[in-house]
Design an enzyme around this catalytic site. Structure first.
Site, PDB file in Angstrom:
ATOM      1  N   HIS A   1      -2.265  -5.281   1.660  1.00  0.00           N
ATOM      2  CA  HIS A   1      -3.350  -6.016   1.117  1.00  0.00           C
ATOM      3  C   HIS A   1      -3.040  -7.254   0.888  1.00  0.00           C
ATOM      4  O   HIS A   1      -2.252  -7.536   0.199  1.00  0.00           O
ATOM      5  CB  HIS A   1      -4.184  -5.165   0.363  1.00  0.00           C
ATOM      6  CG  HIS A   1      -5.217  -5.879  -0.412  1.00  0.00           C
ATOM      7  ND1 HIS A   1      -6.724  -5.869   0.273  1.00  0.00           N
ATOM      8  CD2 HIS A   1      -5.576  -6.991  -1.180  1.00  0.00           C
ATOM      9  CE1 HIS A   1      -7.557  -6.769  -0.361  1.00  0.00           C
ATOM     10  NE2 HIS A   1      -6.895  -7.386  -1.529  1.00  0.00           N
TER      11      HIS A   1
ATOM     12  N   ARG B   1       2.446  -6.764   9.130  1.00  0.00           N
ATOM     13  CA  ARG B   1       1.530  -5.656   9.544  1.00  0.00           C
ATOM     14  C   ARG B   1       2.351  -5.076  10.863  1.00  0.00           C
ATOM     15  O   ARG B   1       2.223  -3.884  11.251  1.00  0.00           O
ATOM     16  CB  ARG B   1       0.033  -5.492   9.572  1.00  0.00           C
ATOM     17  CG  ARG B   1      -0.613  -5.569   8.467  1.00  0.00           C
ATOM     18  CD  ARG B   1      -2.148  -6.099   8.286  1.00  0.00           C
ATOM     19  NE  ARG B   1      -2.566  -5.599   6.924  1.00  0.00           N
ATOM     20  CZ  ARG B   1      -3.800  -6.037   6.659  1.00  0.00           C
ATOM     21  NH1 ARG B   1      -4.315  -7.010   7.417  1.00  0.00           N
ATOM     22  NH2 ARG B   1      -4.378  -5.770   5.623  1.00  0.00           N
TER      23      ARG B   1
ATOM     24  N   LYS C   1       0.896  -1.350  -0.028  1.00  0.00           N
ATOM     25  CA  LYS C   1       0.114   0.111   0.134  1.00  0.00           C
ATOM     26  C   LYS C   1       0.999   1.130   0.159  1.00  0.00           C
ATOM     27  O   LYS C   1       1.946   1.109   0.430  1.00  0.00           O
ATOM     28  CB  LYS C   1      -0.679   0.010   1.166  1.00  0.00           C
ATOM     29  CG  LYS C   1      -1.977  -1.019   1.026  1.00  0.00           C
ATOM     30  CD  LYS C   1      -2.925  -1.072   2.248  1.00  0.00           C
ATOM     31  CE  LYS C   1      -3.924  -2.159   2.342  1.00  0.00           C
ATOM     32  NZ  LYS C   1      -4.841  -1.744   3.363  1.00  0.00           N
TER      33      LYS C   1
ATOM     34  N   TYR D   1     -12.485  -2.080  -3.770  1.00  0.00           N
ATOM     35  CA  TYR D   1     -12.893  -2.174  -2.350  1.00  0.00           C
ATOM     36  C   TYR D   1     -14.615  -1.883  -2.163  1.00  0.00           C
ATOM     37  O   TYR D   1     -15.021  -1.701  -1.128  1.00  0.00           O
ATOM     38  CB  TYR D   1     -12.417  -0.969  -1.408  1.00  0.00           C
ATOM     39  CG  TYR D   1     -10.993  -1.502  -0.908  1.00  0.00           C
ATOM     40  CD1 TYR D   1     -10.704  -2.592  -0.096  1.00  0.00           C
ATOM     41  CD2 TYR D   1      -9.921  -0.558  -0.795  1.00  0.00           C
ATOM     42  CE1 TYR D   1      -9.808  -2.996   0.466  1.00  0.00           C
ATOM     43  CE2 TYR D   1      -8.743  -0.821  -0.406  1.00  0.00           C
ATOM     44  CZ  TYR D   1      -8.538  -1.713   0.210  1.00  0.00           C
ATOM     45  OH  TYR D   1      -7.339  -2.230   0.941  1.00  0.00           O
TER      46      TYR D   1
ATOM     47  N   ASN E   1      -1.842   0.356   6.885  1.00  0.00           N
ATOM     48  CA  ASN E   1      -1.431  -0.944   7.502  1.00  0.00           C
ATOM     49  C   ASN E   1      -0.542  -1.940   6.470  1.00  0.00           C
ATOM     50  O   ASN E   1      -0.200  -2.877   6.302  1.00  0.00           O
ATOM     51  CB  ASN E   1      -2.507  -2.006   8.126  1.00  0.00           C
ATOM     52  CG  ASN E   1      -3.543  -2.250   6.869  1.00  0.00           C
ATOM     53  OD1 ASN E   1      -3.465  -1.815   5.612  1.00  0.00           O
ATOM     54  ND2 ASN E   1      -4.680  -2.875   7.144  1.00  0.00           N
TER      55      ASN E   1
ATOM     56  N   GLU F   1      -9.566 -10.483  -7.740  1.00  0.00           N
ATOM     57  CA  GLU F   1      -8.404  -9.376  -7.437  1.00  0.00           C
ATOM     58  C   GLU F   1      -7.436  -9.415  -8.381  1.00  0.00           C
ATOM     59  O   GLU F   1      -6.996  -8.414  -8.985  1.00  0.00           O
ATOM     60  CB  GLU F   1      -8.185  -9.539  -6.158  1.00  0.00           C
ATOM     61  CG  GLU F   1      -9.183  -8.924  -5.049  1.00  0.00           C
ATOM     62  CD  GLU F   1      -8.652  -8.962  -3.569  1.00  0.00           C
ATOM     63  OE1 GLU F   1      -9.623  -8.270  -2.726  1.00  0.00           O
ATOM     64  OE2 GLU F   1      -7.735  -9.333  -3.051  1.00  0.00           O
TER      65      GLU F   1
HETATM   66  O1  CDP Z   1      -7.247  -5.483   4.877  1.00  0.00           O
HETATM   67  P1  CDP Z   1      -8.046  -6.627   5.769  1.00  0.00           P
HETATM   68  O2  CDP Z   1      -8.864  -7.737   4.743  1.00  0.00           O
HETATM   69  O3  CDP Z   1      -7.274  -7.101   6.783  1.00  0.00           O
HETATM   70  O4  CDP Z   1      -9.351  -5.715   6.415  1.00  0.00           O
HETATM   71  P2  CDP Z   1     -10.942  -5.339   5.881  1.00  0.00           P
HETATM   72  O5  CDP Z   1     -11.715  -5.548   7.050  1.00  0.00           O
HETATM   73  O6  CDP Z   1     -10.859  -5.968   4.544  1.00  0.00           O
HETATM   74  O7  CDP Z   1     -10.705  -3.729   5.494  1.00  0.00           O
HETATM   75  C1  CDP Z   1     -10.112  -3.262   4.341  1.00  0.00           C
HETATM   76  C2  CDP Z   1      -8.945  -2.065   4.639  1.00  0.00           C
HETATM   77  O8  CDP Z   1      -9.752  -0.956   5.289  1.00  0.00           O
HETATM   78  C3  CDP Z   1      -7.941  -2.461   5.912  1.00  0.00           C
HETATM   79  O9  CDP Z   1      -6.776  -3.015   5.481  1.00  0.00           O
HETATM   80  C4  CDP Z   1      -7.918  -1.150   6.426  1.00  0.00           C
HETATM   81  O10 CDP Z   1      -6.633  -0.555   6.020  1.00  0.00           O
HETATM   82  C5  CDP Z   1      -9.152  -0.542   6.151  1.00  0.00           C
HETATM   83  N1  CDP Z   1      -9.862  -0.105   7.602  1.00  0.00           N
HETATM   84  C6  CDP Z   1      -9.788   1.024   8.312  1.00  0.00           C
HETATM   85  O11 CDP Z   1      -9.343   2.118   7.646  1.00  0.00           O
HETATM   86  N2  CDP Z   1     -10.564   1.278   9.480  1.00  0.00           N
HETATM   87  C7  CDP Z   1     -11.250  -0.053   9.963  1.00  0.00           C
HETATM   88  N3  CDP Z   1     -12.002   0.098  10.899  1.00  0.00           N
HETATM   89  C8  CDP Z   1     -11.127  -1.208   8.943  1.00  0.00           C
HETATM   90  C9  CDP Z   1     -10.543  -1.252   7.948  1.00  0.00           C
HETATM   91 MG    MG Z   2     -10.077  -7.399   3.260  1.00  0.00          MG
END
Ligand code: CDP
Ligand code: MG
Length: 136
Positions: A118, A105, A12, A52, A115, A129
């Site tokens: 992805h 992470r 990212k 997304y 973080n 994807e």
């Molecule tokens: O990336 P991952 O699959 O672990 O998490 P996700 O639940 O699919 O969320 C996608 C991305 O959204 C995360 O990697 C975070 O960067 C962001 N996110 C955020 O900014 N705030 C949150 N409360 C949850 C997710």
């Molecule tokens: Mg995710």
């Protein structure tokens, strides 16, 4: 037994900005992943919204799409046995504060939104994807 899979990884903007892509790639290689394809690109806000879209109802959706399109990213196809799950394990929890020691992470993430990486969350989404970034 044999379950060779591919998954999509994104380094990212926060990590590319700190020039961590080679170090992150080293982690993948040391953990037995083969990097089948990779490219450094910057996507538009509307492409980020498409990527997304599963999160479109979430309060963080707008910020998330602005963020992913804010600077260069490195997208990769990773291959390994059980690549989807293995990559999720290597990445660690979404929130770097909750991620286990040794995970990407934990090592590189700044915050839940920044973080660093992805990774696809299922075999089906990995296919979608990978097509999104590498079909054309
Ligand atoms: O990336 P991952 O699959 O672990 O998490 P996700 O639940 O699919 O969320 C996608 C991305 O959204 C995360 O990697 C975070 O960067 C962001 N996110 C955020 O900014 N705030 C949150 N409360 C949850 C997710
Ligand atoms: Mg995710």
């Amino acid at each position: 037994m044999n379950n060779l899979e591919q998954t999509l990884s994104i380094v990212k903007p926060d990590a590319v900005e700190r020039n961590l892509q080679n170090e992150i790639k080293k982690n993948f290689i040391e953990n037995g992943f083969i990097i089948k394809k990779e490219k450094k690109i910057q996507i538009s806000k509307s492409e980020a919204e498409e990527f997304y879209k599963v999160h479109q109802s979430k309060p963080f959706y707008g910020d998330l799409c602005n963020y992913l399109s804010s600077g260069p990213i490195v997208v990769m196809i990773l291959e390994k046995e059980n690549a989807v799950l293995e990559n999720r394990k290597l990445m660690g929890a979404t929130d770097p504060l909750k991620a286990e020691e040794g995970t990407l992470r934990k090592k590189y993430g700044i915050s839940i939104d920044k973080n660093s990486v992805h990774g696809s969350d299922s075999y089906e989404n990995a296919k979608i994807e990978i097509d999104f970034f590498f079909k054309h």
